[in-house]
Scaffold this active site. Structure first.
Site, PDB file in Angstrom:
ATOM      1  N   GLY A  74      43.071  51.934  18.866  1.00  7.13           N
ATOM      2  CA  GLY A  74      41.740  51.954  19.458  1.00  7.13           C
ATOM      3  C   GLY A  74      41.564  52.980  20.536  1.00  7.13           C
ATOM      4  CB  CYS A  75      43.834  55.004  22.286  1.00 10.56           C
ATOM      5  SG  CYS A  75      43.976  56.158  23.644  1.00 10.56           S
ATOM      6  N   GLY A  76      40.915  56.770  21.951  1.00  8.00           N
ATOM      7  CA  GLY A  76      40.412  58.091  21.628  1.00  8.00           C
ATOM      8  C   GLY A  76      41.002  59.189  22.473  1.00  8.00           C
TER       9      GLY A  76
END
Length: 205
Positions: A74-76
């Site tokens: 979930g990490c951009g």
């Protein structure tokens, strides 16, 4: 890249070649599909490893970039060392794409039918490619929304699709990272089933 570890990611195991190609382009590691010379997937110590050979000058530039070798689903901003690395400003798009409300509604309706893994699990994101007048023509799925988009971009480019002809439909909220990835490769429109963040709107503008 060239046998040197760049990032460790948690991803669904399907379409890893697409993921690697898409990630390499949406993260501006290369500027063009032709700068990726080869992609190989292998199982190593219970995990999957994807090794890419890229143009030597691009690899030299990559070695100068510092990265944290971990990536969560979930990490951009995973792996970015500086704010400038994380928040890039892609070239403004002056594309020919024109969308009608009917095109967007048709694509949203077609997204669910392409989510084969999500139908079984209820926990998988999807990115779909839609073309006005044709509806959804391709879908890629992954446990991570960024990965799903990278898989889609990689698949489109590997198949020689014109990224100016269609738009992306996502099963997630519209975040700035998705806007940034899409704009970096010349995709002019991003549709998401959930609300956009304020930063995504400003980035798109």
């Amino acid at each position: 890249y060239q046998g040197v570890a760049h990032v460790v990611m948690l991803a669904s195991p399907q379409d890893l070649e697409d993921l690697a190609v898409g990630f390499t382009l949406t993260e501006s590691i290369v500027g063009d599909r032709t700068e990726i010379r080869s992609v190989e997937v292998a199982r190593v110590d219970g995990a999957m490893e994807v090794n890419l050979m890229i143009a030597p000058e691009r690899f030299s530039q990559l070695l100068k970039r510092q990265r944290n070798l971990s990536g969560r689903t979930g990490c951009g901003m995973c792996g970015a060392e500086t704010l400038a690395d994380a928040i890039r400003a892609p070239t403004p798009l002056l594309g020919r794409l024109r969308l009608r409300a009917e095109d967007v509604q048709e694509a949203l309706a077609g997204l669910a039918s392409g989510q084969v893994l999500n139908a079984q699990t209820g926990s998988i994101h999807a990115a779909a490619w839609a073309v006005p007048g044709r509806g959804v023509v391709m879908v890629r799925e992954d446990v991570g929304r960024h990965n799903a988009l990278d898989k889609l971009v990689g698949a489109l480019l590997r198949q020689g699709e014109d990224l100016g002809e269609g738009f992306v439909v996502m099963s997630s909220r519209a975040s700035y990272e998705l806007v940034q990835k899409a704009a970096t490769v010349g995709i002019a429109a991003l549709v998401a089933v959930s609300a956009p963040t304020g930063f995504a709107i400003r980035s798109a503008d």
